[in-house]
Design an enzyme around this catalytic site. Structure first.
Site, PDB file in Angstrom:
ATOM      1  N   ARG A  47      32.999  28.560  13.179  1.00 21.72           N
ATOM      2  CA  ARG A  47      33.722  29.435  14.110  1.00 21.72           C
ATOM      3  C   ARG A  47      33.812  30.847  13.532  1.00 21.72           C
ATOM      4  O   ARG A  47      33.620  31.835  14.226  1.00 21.72           O
ATOM      5  CB  ARG A  47      35.130  28.869  14.390  1.00 21.72           C
ATOM      6  CG  ARG A  47      35.104  27.562  15.170  1.00 21.72           C
ATOM      7  CD  ARG A  47      36.485  27.170  15.681  1.00 21.72           C
ATOM      8  NE  ARG A  47      37.452  26.839  14.630  1.00 21.72           N
ATOM      9  CZ  ARG A  47      37.625  25.635  14.095  1.00 21.72           C
ATOM     10  NH1 ARG A  47      36.905  24.618  14.530  1.00 21.72           N
ATOM     11  NH2 ARG A  47      38.536  25.433  13.157  1.00 21.72           N
ATOM     12  N   LYS A 137      47.086  38.423  25.610  1.00 20.29           N
ATOM     13  CA  LYS A 137      46.617  37.817  26.861  1.00 20.29           C
ATOM     14  C   LYS A 137      47.322  36.494  27.103  1.00 20.29           C
ATOM     15  O   LYS A 137      47.559  35.729  26.164  1.00 20.29           O
ATOM     16  CB  LYS A 137      45.113  37.570  26.772  1.00 20.29           C
ATOM     17  CG  LYS A 137      44.539  36.996  28.058  1.00 20.29           C
ATOM     18  CD  LYS A 137      43.166  36.408  27.849  1.00 20.29           C
ATOM     19  CE  LYS A 137      43.252  34.897  27.787  1.00 20.29           C
ATOM     20  NZ  LYS A 137      41.919  34.260  27.810  1.00 20.29           N
ATOM     21  N   GLU A 178      46.849  37.412  33.215  1.00 13.27           N
ATOM     22  CA  GLU A 178      45.641  36.742  33.712  1.00 13.27           C
ATOM     23  C   GLU A 178      45.963  35.545  34.613  1.00 13.27           C
ATOM     24  O   GLU A 178      46.143  34.428  34.135  1.00 13.27           O
ATOM     25  CB  GLU A 178      44.770  36.261  32.539  1.00 13.27           C
ATOM     26  CG  GLU A 178      43.481  35.597  33.024  1.00 13.27           C
ATOM     27  CD  GLU A 178      42.581  35.077  31.893  1.00 13.27           C
ATOM     28  OE1 GLU A 178      42.992  35.100  30.733  1.00 13.27           O
ATOM     29  OE2 GLU A 178      41.472  34.631  32.210  1.00 13.27           O
ATOM     30  N   LYS A 220      44.075  40.794  34.723  1.00 15.70           N
ATOM     31  CA  LYS A 220      42.776  40.128  34.541  1.00 15.70           C
ATOM     32  C   LYS A 220      42.650  39.028  35.588  1.00 15.70           C
ATOM     33  O   LYS A 220      43.041  37.889  35.355  1.00 15.70           O
ATOM     34  CB  LYS A 220      42.689  39.553  33.118  1.00 15.70           C
ATOM     35  CG  LYS A 220      41.426  38.762  32.844  1.00 15.70           C
ATOM     36  CD  LYS A 220      41.188  38.535  31.357  1.00 15.70           C
ATOM     37  CE  LYS A 220      40.033  37.597  31.134  1.00 15.70           C
ATOM     38  NZ  LYS A 220      39.557  37.584  29.750  1.00 15.70           N
TER      39      LYS A 220
END
Ligand code: 13P
Length: 339
Positions: A47, A137, A178, A220
């Protein structure tokens, strides 16, 4: 305690003509799914190596103004020992952090979901900020069926999004709000429009109730389009027209920027649809992108977990960033896809 000028500076750094955001904030299970498509194990080092590839792409800052990271990545370092948040900042890319903790079924309404993560959020922001994050976010999800999302799901998710946004602003962190209406299913584009309009109305009511400063958020949203299983797939012109109509009805022009998610659209479709909206005349907000899959699919499939493919993979990412940067200006030229 965050200040007005701190939030304003971050918004200005994120909202720039011809630039958008890279969403690289896949959670553990999601990145494992993405790595599965190239037969790669989702180890911590894999990752890290992958996020290193993305963030050290030469020239990325020309088209990408901000990157959304996952908590683990914020604590990791690039190959040269630089913390990822610092590496991004050095390349002119504002580092951000996904702060929601994922979704669970909403007990009230079968089939609906609610996003978790508000408890302790103010405390977590102290650490994230120290690590360099300047924006955040939170994603709420809405499944479409004939009867979903239910009113309780629309209201509960709007309230959580607004509480998250208020806590973010208080911490001096710009919230990306979002609400994602999923494209899974066989619904029509009209049904997608109806649901998206109801969802966004409720989100902006809740933001107002919680005294969130609209000048200091980014929205978003998903684009309005027919479900992926619907027989009649929406055209670019339909998606652009329906999406803009819903946004104009629901999003105050005090919001400085709208950055779309790609939601499972192909990279080329996501670029063409954004471009079409920007060509329909100057919208009241900056209309750009915050794509995950639509930016990362080509580099991931090129990389395949091999160090020898890193240069080519970075070129693939830069190409998508450049084409989406053009789409954010309404200047995308599809013939550039072949180059
Ligand atoms: P996609 O562009 O792949 O939908 O991802 C964006 C994102 O941040 C989802 O939360």
């Amino acid at each position: 305690m965050g200040t007005h000028s701190e939030l304003q500076a971050t918004v200005q750094a994120l909202v720039q003509p011809g630039k958008g955001l890279l969403a690289a904030d896949e959670s553990g299970p999601t990145i494992a799914k993405r790595f599965g498509t190239i037969g790669l194990e989702s180890s911590e080092e894999n990752r890290r190596a992958y996020r290193n590839l993305l963030l050290s792409t030469p020239g990325l800052g020309e088209f990408i103004s901000g990157v959304i990271l996952y908590q683990e990545t914020l604590g990791q370092k690039a190959d040269d020992g630089t913390p990822f948040a610092q590496l991004a900042a050095r390349n002119g890319i504002v580092p951000g952090i996904k702060v929601d903790l994922g979704k669970i079924p909403l007990a009230l309404a079968p089939g609906d979901e609610i996003t978790e993560g508000l408890d302790g959020l103010a405390r977590r922001f102290v650490d994230y900020k120290q690590q360099g994050a300047r924006f955040a976010k939170w994603r709420a999800l809405y499944n479409i069926t004939a009867s979903l999302p239910s009113r309780p799901a629309i209201e509960a998710n709007a309230d959580s999004l607004a509480r998250y946004a208020a806590i973010s602003q208080q911490a001096g962190i710009v919230p990306i709000v979002e609400p994602e209406v999923l494209m899974d299913g066989d619904h029509t584009i009209e049904r997608s429009a109806e649901v998206t309009e109801a969802v966004l109305h409720e989100v902006f009511h809740a933001l107002h109730r919680h005294r969130v400063v609209l000048e200091h958020i980014l929205l978003k949203p998903s684009m309005v389009l027919a479900g992926a299983d619907h027989a009649q797939q929406s055209t670019t012109a339909e998606i652009a027209a329906q999406t803009l109509r819903v946004l104009k009805r629901t999003v105050p022009c005090a919001v400085p920027g709208i950055v779309f998610l790609s939601g499972g659209q192909s990279p080329e479709d996501a670029t063409a649809n954004l471009d079409a909206m920007n060509r329909l005349g100057p919208p009241p907000w900056n209309l750009s992108f915050s794509y995950g899959r639509a930016l990362q699919e080509p580099p991931l499939q090129t990389w395949k977990g091999e160090a020898s493919n890193v240069d080519e993979a970075q070129k693939a990412l830069l190409k998508r960033a450049r084409l989406n940067g053009a789409a954010a200006l309404g200047q995308y030229d599809a013939s550039q896809e072949k180059k």
